[in-house]
Structure formats: C-alpha cells, structure tokens
Design a protein around this motif. Structure first.
Motif, PDB file in Angstrom:
ATOM      1  N   GLU A 653       9.000  -3.252  -9.733  1.00  0.00           N
ATOM      2  CA  GLU A 653       9.931  -3.701  -8.941  1.00  0.00           C
ATOM      3  C   GLU A 653       9.496  -3.888  -7.512  1.00  0.00           C
ATOM      4  O   GLU A 653       9.930  -4.313  -6.520  1.00  0.00           O
ATOM      5  N   TYR A 654       8.423  -2.753  -7.219  1.00  0.00           N
ATOM      6  CA  TYR A 654       7.928  -2.743  -6.022  1.00  0.00           C
ATOM      7  C   TYR A 654       6.501  -2.818  -5.901  1.00  0.00           C
ATOM      8  O   TYR A 654       5.618  -2.563  -6.814  1.00  0.00           O
ATOM      9  N   LYS A 655       5.971  -3.134  -4.872  1.00  0.00           N
ATOM     10  CA  LYS A 655       4.332  -3.020  -4.545  1.00  0.00           C
ATOM     11  C   LYS A 655       3.785  -2.251  -3.401  1.00  0.00           C
ATOM     12  O   LYS A 655       4.945  -2.229  -2.349  1.00  0.00           O
ATOM     13  N   LEU A 656       3.096  -1.293  -3.315  1.00  0.00           N
ATOM     14  CA  LEU A 656       2.382  -0.570  -2.334  1.00  0.00           C
ATOM     15  C   LEU A 656       1.396  -1.099  -1.687  1.00  0.00           C
ATOM     16  O   LEU A 656       0.581  -1.613  -2.120  1.00  0.00           O
ATOM     17  N   ILE A 657       1.669  -1.226  -0.288  1.00  0.00           N
ATOM     18  CA  ILE A 657       0.803  -1.878   0.859  1.00  0.00           C
ATOM     19  C   ILE A 657       0.277  -1.105   1.755  1.00  0.00           C
ATOM     20  O   ILE A 657       0.940  -0.332   2.163  1.00  0.00           O
ATOM     21  N   SER A 658      -1.094  -1.135   1.625  1.00  0.00           N
ATOM     22  CA  SER A 658      -1.801  -0.152   2.741  1.00  0.00           C
ATOM     23  C   SER A 658      -1.809  -1.161   4.276  1.00  0.00           C
ATOM     24  O   SER A 658      -1.872  -2.194   4.101  1.00  0.00           O
ATOM     25  N   SER A 659      -1.807  -0.332   5.240  1.00  0.00           N
ATOM     26  CA  SER A 659      -1.546  -0.917   6.751  1.00  0.00           C
ATOM     27  C   SER A 659      -2.849  -1.415   7.059  1.00  0.00           C
ATOM     28  O   SER A 659      -2.892  -2.546   7.492  1.00  0.00           O
ATOM     29  N   TRP A 660      -4.029  -0.766   7.067  1.00  0.00           N
ATOM     30  CA  TRP A 660      -5.262  -1.473   7.674  1.00  0.00           C
ATOM     31  C   TRP A 660      -6.237  -0.999   6.958  1.00  0.00           C
ATOM     32  O   TRP A 660      -6.652   0.293   6.583  1.00  0.00           O
ATOM     33  N   PRO A 661      -7.033  -1.843   6.280  1.00  0.00           N
ATOM     34  CA  PRO A 661      -6.873  -3.192   6.087  1.00  0.00           C
ATOM     35  C   PRO A 661      -5.383  -3.525   5.329  1.00  0.00           C
ATOM     36  O   PRO A 661      -5.456  -2.728   4.236  1.00  0.00           O
ATOM     37  N   ARG A 662      -4.953  -4.370   5.319  1.00  0.00           N
ATOM     38  CA  ARG A 662      -3.718  -4.689   4.433  1.00  0.00           C
ATOM     39  C   ARG A 662      -4.134  -5.126   3.207  1.00  0.00           C
ATOM     40  O   ARG A 662      -4.893  -6.151   3.056  1.00  0.00           O
ATOM     41  N   ARG A 663      -3.744  -4.530   2.367  1.00  0.00           N
ATOM     42  CA  ARG A 663      -4.074  -4.837   0.873  1.00  0.00           C
ATOM     43  C   ARG A 663      -2.747  -4.379  -0.086  1.00  0.00           C
ATOM     44  O   ARG A 663      -2.149  -3.250   0.287  1.00  0.00           O
ATOM     45  N   ASP A 664      -2.792  -4.889  -1.086  1.00  0.00           N
ATOM     46  CA  ASP A 664      -1.796  -4.433  -2.231  1.00  0.00           C
ATOM     47  C   ASP A 664      -2.546  -3.356  -3.256  1.00  0.00           C
ATOM     48  O   ASP A 664      -3.416  -3.916  -4.298  1.00  0.00           O
ATOM     49  N   LEU A 665      -1.922  -2.334  -2.978  1.00  0.00           N
ATOM     50  CA  LEU A 665      -2.591  -1.199  -3.947  1.00  0.00           C
ATOM     51  C   LEU A 665      -2.408  -1.129  -5.396  1.00  0.00           C
ATOM     52  O   LEU A 665      -2.954  -0.619  -6.132  1.00  0.00           O
ATOM     53  N   THR A 666      -1.029  -1.674  -5.385  1.00  0.00           N
ATOM     54  CA  THR A 666      -0.584  -1.921  -6.849  1.00  0.00           C
ATOM     55  C   THR A 666      -1.361  -2.960  -7.776  1.00  0.00           C
ATOM     56  O   THR A 666      -1.399  -3.093  -8.848  1.00  0.00           O
ATOM     57  N   ALA A 667      -2.373  -3.918  -6.949  1.00  0.00           N
ATOM     58  CA  ALA A 667      -3.017  -4.703  -7.874  1.00  0.00           C
ATOM     59  C   ALA A 667      -4.481  -4.297  -7.785  1.00  0.00           C
ATOM     60  O   ALA A 667      -5.282  -5.092  -8.295  1.00  0.00           O
ATOM     61  N   ILE A 668      -4.933  -3.180  -7.254  1.00  0.00           N
ATOM     62  CA  ILE A 668      -6.204  -2.603  -7.474  1.00  0.00           C
ATOM     63  C   ILE A 668      -6.218  -1.778  -8.848  1.00  0.00           C
ATOM     64  O   ILE A 668      -5.277  -1.028  -9.106  1.00  0.00           O
ATOM     65  N   GLU A 669      -7.530  -1.597  -9.226  1.00  0.00           N
ATOM     66  CA  GLU A 669      -7.775  -0.436 -10.359  1.00  0.00           C
ATOM     67  C   GLU A 669      -7.078   0.695  -9.999  1.00  0.00           C
ATOM     68  O   GLU A 669      -7.685   1.422  -9.128  1.00  0.00           O
ATOM     69  N   SER A 670      -5.987   1.307 -10.791  1.00  0.00           N
ATOM     70  CA  SER A 670      -5.374   2.618 -10.500  1.00  0.00           C
ATOM     71  C   SER A 670      -6.298   3.801 -10.725  1.00  0.00           C
ATOM     72  O   SER A 670      -6.058   4.873 -10.289  1.00  0.00           O
ATOM     73  N   SER A 671      -7.365   3.564 -11.176  1.00  0.00           N
ATOM     74  CA  SER A 671      -8.440   4.967 -11.665  1.00  0.00           C
ATOM     75  C   SER A 671      -9.277   5.209 -10.328  1.00  0.00           C
ATOM     76  O   SER A 671      -9.935   6.147 -10.462  1.00  0.00           O
TER      77      SER A 671
END
Length: 690
Positions: A653-671
């Motif tokens: 239901e939620y996605k985790l965004i890093s501030s700089w550089p802005r990126r969607d951490l939930t779309a990155i390989e979690s390992s």
C-alpha cells in the motif's frame, strides 16, 4: 354495417395472427374498415394494396383437436398453429368475404386486380407460416403496470432487455426477469440466447424485478430451490364431481400428481385431460419448476367414453315389434329371430303397427325417455317438438329449479297407444309451428308413454317423488278417452322449493284452444314471478356491491402484504450485505496483522549508539510524524522494509522514497545492503501512499 365490421375483424385476425382484439380494431379503424388497406399496413408487400374481384377457394384448416397431445397437454403455441392452408389462403378467403361488401364496378378498382393479385399474395407455405409465428408478444409486469412488447423470434434476450429499458427506464444490468419456462430458466440468463430457443408461446407473461443498489436479488433459480421443500395446495375441478383438494410437496412431478388423481378418482392417466398447467410443463416437471403458485386450480375431464351396450339394438327392434297383449308380441330376443333361418310353409300374417312408444317393463326412466323420443320421431316424423331426454327429476331441475329470470314451466306430455285421439293430436296439433315454438320458448317438454301398466306405475311413482302426490293422483285419474294429455307444472315464490300442477290440457281439444291454454298459463305464471324477479335483482345488486367492496379490500390487503414482504426482503438483503462487508473487513484486518507480525519478528536486533558501523534511518510518515531506528550498515534493504511494515505500513500500500537522490526504494532489489545504497551514517526516507 356492424355485421360487416364483425366479419372484417374476424378475417383480419385470422390473416395477421393478432389475437388482441383492441389492436386489430385500431388497425381497421385507421384504415376506415377497409380490410385490404389494413392488411397492407400490417403485412407490407412490395406492390400496392391488393384487391381481388374473384373468390379464391382455399382448403379448410385442420381441426383443433387433431394436434392436441394425448397426455392432456397442449403443445406450446397451440392456439396459433397453422393449418394445412397457409396464410395466403386465409388472405384470399378474407378478400372473398370483403369483396362481397365492396363495389367492384368502380373503374379504378378493376384496373388494379390483374397485376396486384399475384404479386401481393405469398403462396409459399413456409414463409406464410413464418408470418404467423416469427413474432413473440411479451406482457411485462412492472410496478403494477403492464408493458406489451413484440419482438421477432430471432431476437436475443439482450435485445428484449434493451427494449424493456426503453419502456421502463430500468438499466439492463439491473433487470431480473421472472416467468421463463422452467426448463429454459438458466438459458434465459444468457444475453446472447435467442428467443426462439426458449420454448416460448406466441404470448408470454413476464415479471420484471429491479435489482437496486441495496443488493435486492430475486432470481428465479433461487426461487425454484426454495419452492422444492414447500407444500402446494392443488384444487382440482372435475366435470360433475365436487372439487378435490390436495396438499402436495414441491418435488412431486406432474406424472405423480396424475397418478394421485387416478388413485382417488379411478381415471386412467391416459384418459386425463388437464387445463391449467403453464406452458413448457411435461410429465417430468416438478411442481416447484412448473411456475404455478403455492395455491393453484386445475380442471380435469375424462376422455374415456363408455362402450355402447346392446340396449340400442333392443331399442331398434322395439320400434318394429308387433303390438299385442300376448307374450309373442313382447318377444325380446329380436337378434336370434332375425338371424335364424326359418322356412315358412305359409306367409306370416300381417301384424298391426306398434301402439306403444316405450316397451313394456322398461328398466329406468332415462332409457324409457330415450326410446320415447326415438319412437315418437319414427312414428310421427318431422317436424316434432323438442322433448327433453333424461329423468323427470332432471327435467324438473332444468325448468323449475333456476333463477326467476330463467325459470320455465315443465310440460309433461302423457301418451297412450290405445287412445283414439293420439294420432290426431300428434299428427296435427303437435306438428303445428306455433305449438312447437311455444314449447321451445316457454317450456321444458317431457314425454312419457302410459300404454303399459308397468311403465305407468313407474312414472307415477317418479311423479310423486319429484312433484307431489296430488300430481300423481291427477295423472292417474285422467281417463283413456281424454288422453293424450299435457300437465303444466310450475314453481312460484309461494310454494318455496315445491312445484304444483297449474293446468291439465286433455287431448280432445282444438289447435286454437290448445295454443290459448298454453299462453294463458304462461302469462299467469310470469305474473307470479315478477315479485321474485325484483327481489332477485335487488339481491344481486347488493351482492355485487358487497363483492366489489370485498375485492377492493382484498386488493388493498394484498398490496400491503406485498409491500411488507418486499420491505422485509430488502432489509434482510441489506443486513446480509452488512454482515458480508464486516466479515471481509475482519478478514482483511487479520491478514494485515499477520503480515505485520511476521515483519516484526524478522527484524534484526537494533545496535546501540556506542557501536560502530551503524546507520540511523528516519522514516517520515504521511501524517508528518517520524519513525526512527538504527541499523548496521551491512543490514539489507529488506530489514528497513520490514521495519516500516512492522509499524503498520504495508509495502503493497505504501512506497519508500529516498530524498537524495530521489528514488523508490521499494522498486530496488531488497537484498542490497544499506551501505551499498548509501543509506548511512544517517538518512531520512519518505513514506507515500501508492
């Protein structure tokens, strides 16, 4: 003019197959009662309206009972099945009747006959049959209103629903239709099903239910399932017997119902003819599937006919037997006599004609009455009065035991074969047209022969039982030289349910006197009935008002009950929907809690502030608050996601965004580790709703 209109209306309905008299009447009115023009409106052709100056002979349509089913059912669409003559034949026959009422000498009509006659009449039987049967009428009942729709048989259920939407404004997605044939109820739920595949009649009654947003459902299949376990009250009316009431379960088949009737009434199933079953029912259909109500009425009659007895043969012989007081004249075994090969040395002596109309020692009144009428006609010929055939009690009921407006006098004709007045009275007076018409209009005429004492005694006993002992005494005291005689019997208000002899007319009377006596007795009797007739009219008016009041009350009561039932059903549906939603919500909460607990249990131990190689992660929630935790830099991204999930924020239901550089951490390989993602020594990330 009215007769011509009736003929035109009948011809128009026969040709077009329109059963609705109002619709047929409107077409003829629009055409100013011109049958040809009205037919051209309903059955369009390429050519102009046809008119024919010459009659066209067509074969007779087959008898209706030729296509009736032997098991008591009539096939679907029986009333509109075409005969051997096609629609064009009926067209021509109607033109023949119409042309008798038209002025065919008009020049403009004569010019059109040769070309239009052959071009407009369709002589193809197959196409003519389709003209009568390719249109299906639907009577849609909705919100206490009736909508009549007509569609071709090749149309689909979806097209029917779209036409219903055009009439009722109920969207197709919210239409539930009840009333389909039970065997085709599931097929009717498919929008692509053609109407011709649903075993429909030419005219069908359907009920429209609006599926509202509150979830109200009323599907026919669910109703059939519920009706299986219910009891049906069946009222069966027989031809002459009192009605029969049966309470039967919904799973019982039509065949089992017929067997129950056989067990009670001893009418074999093959001889039972039923009226009242809906279209599409067969012997394997259950009561729940048949579509009848929980209380339903039927009519049953037996098609079995009793075999003829030998009494007819004896009766025929009785007409030609000799009349003598000796036992030879009363010889009954005529068949053996006629079949025996006797050889007479001398010719048999000539025998006098029969004097009696009923043979000696007749078994019962009905057979005696039947032989009296047959022998009377055989001896005196036509014309002759219309005698009632049956028992004296039945004749009395037909004449006297009726309402005052329908009541007649009972005329009992007493015949005697040895009276010298019989031939003159029967050949002259009883054959006169005025006498015959008077008896037909004002009386129920019953005849009996008193030649033999046995028949006389039996009739006098019946007269005592049916009328009165005085009537029997009156008949017994009539002397031979006054016979034949006519006893006039009537029932008036003063006598209650009893009858009395109003007059006795002896055979030694002239034609004018006989007619005068009959008319005077009728006038006197009708005067006595006037008071009773007025009382019956007043009572009928009171009963009608009471019946109308009762009907209005019942209609109001039924409407209130229907509203209450619909309200209760709607409330039940809403309650069921709320329970379902609560159940789904509880299941969803349990699922989310399970995911949260699994994520919380999988979190690694949080390092202390004094330990090295750590990273401090702050998570900003959508509300602006922060979540904060320390991780080792070699912890992977999944540990961070589990931390967020453990706090009630599911990654789905939620996605985790890093501030700089802005990126969607939930779309990155979690390992990947926090170190490789540059999420140290401290970092702030943002939670956003998907």
């Amino acid at each position: 003019m009215s007769e011509n209109k009736d003929e035109a209306l009948t011809s128009f309905q026969s040709i077009t197959g329109i059963d609705d008299v109002g619709e047929a009447f409107s077409h003829l009115e629009a055409a100013d009662w011109n049958l040809v023009e009205a037919l051209s409106r309903v059955i369009p052709h390429e050519d102009a309206p046809l008119t024919s100056p010459h009659p066209i002979l067509v074969p007779e349509p087959p008898a209706r009972n030729a296509v009736e089913s032997t098991n008591g059912f009539r096939p679907p669409g029986f009333d509109e099945m075409p005969g051997t003559s096609n629609a064009s034949g009926f067209f021509a026959a109607a033109l023949q009747n119409q042309n008798q009422n038209l002025n065919l000498n008009q020049p403009h009509i004569q010019q059109r006959f040769p070309t239009q006659l052959t071009s407009s009449i369709n002589l193809d039987p197959a196409s003519s049959q389709n003209n009568n049967q390719n249109v299906i009428t639907f009577n849609i009942h909705f919100n206490q209103q009736l909508y009549q729709l007509r569609l071709p048989s090749e149309a689909t259920v979806e097209q029917l629903k779209r036409k219903i939407f055009a009439e009722t404004s109920v969207p197709v997605c919210r239409q539930a239709i009840r009333g389909w044939p039970p065997s085709k109820a599931s097929d009717a739920q498919q929008l692509g099903t053609r109407l011709c595949n649903l075993d429909l009649s030419p005219e069908n009654e359907l009920i429209l239910v609006d599926l509202t947003e509150d979830g109200f459902m009323d599907t026919e299949q669910d109703e059939v399932t519920q009706r299986v376990d219910k009891d049906f009250t069946i009222f069966i009316q027989f031809e002459s017997d009192p009605p029969l009431t049966l309470s039967l379960p919904g799973r019982m088949t039509v065949q089992e119902v017929k067997m129950n009737v056989f067990d009670i009434k001893s009418i074999p199933v093959r001889h039972q003819e039923w009226t009242g079953w809906p279209n599409g029912c067969d012997n394997d259909t259950t009561l729940a599937q048949s579509g009848i109500g929980l209380s339903h009425r039927f009519a049953v009659r037996s098609t079995e006919r009793s075999a003829p007895t030998n009494s007819n043969q004896h009766n025929a012989f009785d007409v030609v037997t000799v009349d003598s007081e000796s036992s030879t004249d009363e010889f009954e075994d005529a068949t053996d006599f006629n079949n025996a090969e006797y050889i007479f040395t001398d010719s048999p002596p000539a025998q006098p004609p029969n004097r009696h109309l009923i043979p000696n020692d007749t078994d019962d009144e009905i057979s005696g009455s039947t032989q009296f009428v047959e022998n009377y006609k055989a001896r005196y010929g036509e014309p002759c009065p219309e005698f009632f055939v049956g028992s004296l009690e039945n004749a009395k009921q037909l004449a006297c035991l009726r309402s005052a407006k329908e009541r007649k006098l009972l005329a009992i004709y007493l015949h005697h074969g040895k009276s010298i007045l019989s031939n003159v009275f029967c050949d002259q007076l009883m054959k006169h047209e005025s006498i015959i018409q008077t008896f037909k209009e004002k009386f129920v005429l019953y005849g009996w022969d008193m030649t033999y004492e046995s028949n006389k005694d039996m009739f006098l006993s019946s007269l005592t039982a049916c009328i009165s002992s005085n009537a029997s005494l009156t008949a017994r005291n009539i002397k031979l030289d006054k016979l034949p005689a006519i006893m006039l019997v009537g029932k008036s208000r003063q006598l209650g349910s009893n009858c009395e002899v109003l007059s006795v007319i002896h055979g030694n009377i002239g034609l004018d006197d006989l007619l005068t006596r009959l008319i005077e007795t009728c006038e006197m009797f009708e005067e006595q009935l006037q008071v009773e007739i007025r009382q019956e009219d007043e009572r009928a008016a009171r009963d009608q008002v009471k019946a109308e009041q009762d009907m209005a009350y019942q209609e109001t009561l039924q409407a209130d009950m229907a509203k209450d039932a619909a309200k209760r059903q709607k409330e039940a549906a809403q309650l069921a929907e709320r329970k379902r939603m609560e159940s789904e919500r509880a299941e969803e909460d349990a699922r989310r809690e399970s995911i949260r607990l699994v994520a919380q249990q999988s979190l690694p131990q949080e390092p202390s502030e004094q330990e090295t190689g750590t990273s401090k992660i702050r998570v900003r929630k959508p509300t602006g608050d922060f979540l904060e935790r320390r991780f080792f830099i070699n912890n992977n991204l999944q540990d961070l996601l589990n931390f967020v999930t453990a706090n009630g924020f599911l990654i789905e239901e939620y996605k985790l965004i890093s501030s700089w550089p802005r990126r969607d951490l939930t779309a990155i390989e979690s390992s990947q580790t926090l170190e490789s993602l540059k999420l140290y020594p401290q970092e702030t990330v943002i939670l956003e709703e998907r």
